[in-house]
Design a protein around this motif. Structure first.
Motif, short mmCIF file in Angstrom:
data_model
loop_
_atom_site.label_atom_id
_atom_site.label_comp_id
_atom_site.label_asym_id
_atom_site.label_seq_id
_atom_site.Cartn_x
_atom_site.Cartn_y
_atom_site.Cartn_z
N ILE A 8 0.85 -1.19 0.00
CA ILE A 8 0.00 0.00 0.00
C ILE A 8 0.88 1.23 0.00
O ILE A 8 1.74 1.39 0.88
N ALA A 9 0.69 2.12 -0.97
CA ALA A 9 1.43 3.38 -1.04
C ALA A 9 0.45 4.54 -0.92
O ALA A 9 -0.33 4.80 -1.84
N ASP A 10 0.49 5.20 0.22
CA ASP A 10 -0.42 6.32 0.49
C ASP A 10 0.23 7.18 1.57
O ASP A 10 0.80 6.65 2.52
N ASP A 11 0.15 8.50 1.44
CA ASP A 11 0.82 9.36 2.41
C ASP A 11 0.03 9.57 3.69
O ASP A 11 0.51 10.23 4.61
N HIS A 12 -1.16 8.98 3.79
CA HIS A 12 -1.95 9.09 5.02
C HIS A 12 -1.90 7.76 5.78
O HIS A 12 -2.41 6.75 5.29
N SER A 13 -1.32 7.80 6.96
CA SER A 13 -1.14 6.57 7.73
C SER A 13 -2.47 5.93 8.12
O SER A 13 -2.59 4.70 8.17
N MET A 14 -3.47 6.76 8.40
CA MET A 14 -4.78 6.22 8.79
C MET A 14 -5.42 5.44 7.64
O MET A 14 -6.07 4.41 7.86
N ILE A 15 -5.24 5.94 6.43
CA ILE A 15 -5.79 5.24 5.26
C ILE A 15 -5.07 3.91 5.06
O ILE A 15 -5.69 2.88 4.81
N ARG A 16 -3.74 3.93 5.19
CA ARG A 16 -2.98 2.69 5.05
C ARG A 16 -3.42 1.66 6.09
O ARG A 16 -3.62 0.49 5.78
N GLU A 17 -3.56 2.11 7.32
CA GLU A 17 -3.94 1.20 8.40
C GLU A 17 -5.36 0.67 8.18
O GLU A 17 -5.63 -0.52 8.38
#
Length: 217
Positions: A8-17
């Protein structure tokens, strides 16, 4: 059956989690790594071999489209790429399609759609979120119409259009192309008719939209 490996590549940690928890819930998927920007994503992909990359478009350092472009340039892209984004603008979708993305899904879609997209691209098919397809088709038709208009221009008319689009006046274009100002005026009139515009600003927009000039130089 082994779990499907994801990055998963996304700059928002909450979205990744959130994605990690959602996708790993039933044991079908396994998130093997996460990236917070494009550079980190490429570094991970140089070491890991996921089945699917879930890729956000807006990320620092390198955005998702830059990552996709570099993966293509490497000449050894094995990972399936699913763009997962908030962008429903057709320009982003068109660019991703041009770069050979395997799937394109909006972040507000249902989890069932996300899983369906992953399984579809793993089967070698392309998955575009269904409600984006009419917009994509309409844009493609518009682009085809533009190509027809560009093809109708003579080489000289194309030269005039490119110079007009960067803000040059008829006299300046005449000097540069070594033709008379009257000839330039006639070319401009023909260009307007052929591409369906009524003024120089619209002609410039047409040229920029179709990448006839590089606005970054």
């Amino acid at each position: 059956m082994d779990a499907i490996k994801l990055v998963i590549a996304d700059d928002h940690s909450m979205i990744r989690e959130g994605l990690k928890q959602l996708l790993e819930l039933e044991g079908q998927f396994k998130v093997i790594a996460e990236a917070s920007d494009g550079v980190e994503c490429l570094e991970i992909l140089s070491k890991e071999a996921p089945d699917v990359l879930l890729l956000d478009i807006n990320m620092p350092n390198k955005n998702g489209l830059d990552v996709l472009k570099e993966l293509n340039q490497s000449g050894n892209r094995k990972v399936k790429v699913l763009v997962l984004t908030v962008h429903n603008e057709v320009e982003y979708l068109i660019k991703a399609v041009e770069l050979g993305v395997d799937g394109y899904v909006l972040k507000d879609s249902e989890s069932s759609e996300l899983k369906k997209a992953i399984m579809t691209i793993l089967n070698g098919e392309t998955y575009i979120q269904p409600d984006l397809i009419p917009m994509l088709n309409a844009k493609m038709i518009s682009m085809e119409n533009d190509y027809d208009k560009i093809d109708s221009l003579t080489k000289r008319e194309l030269d005039v259009l490119k110079n007009l689009a960067i803000g040059m006046y008829n006299k300046e274009i005449a000097t540069k192309l070594e033709i008379s100002e009257r000839t330039v005026k006639n070319h401009v009139s023909n260009i307007f008719k052929k591409i369906g515009v009524s003024d120089r600003t619209q002609a410039a927009v047409f040229a920029i939209r179709n990448n006839l000039i590089d606005i970054h130089n």
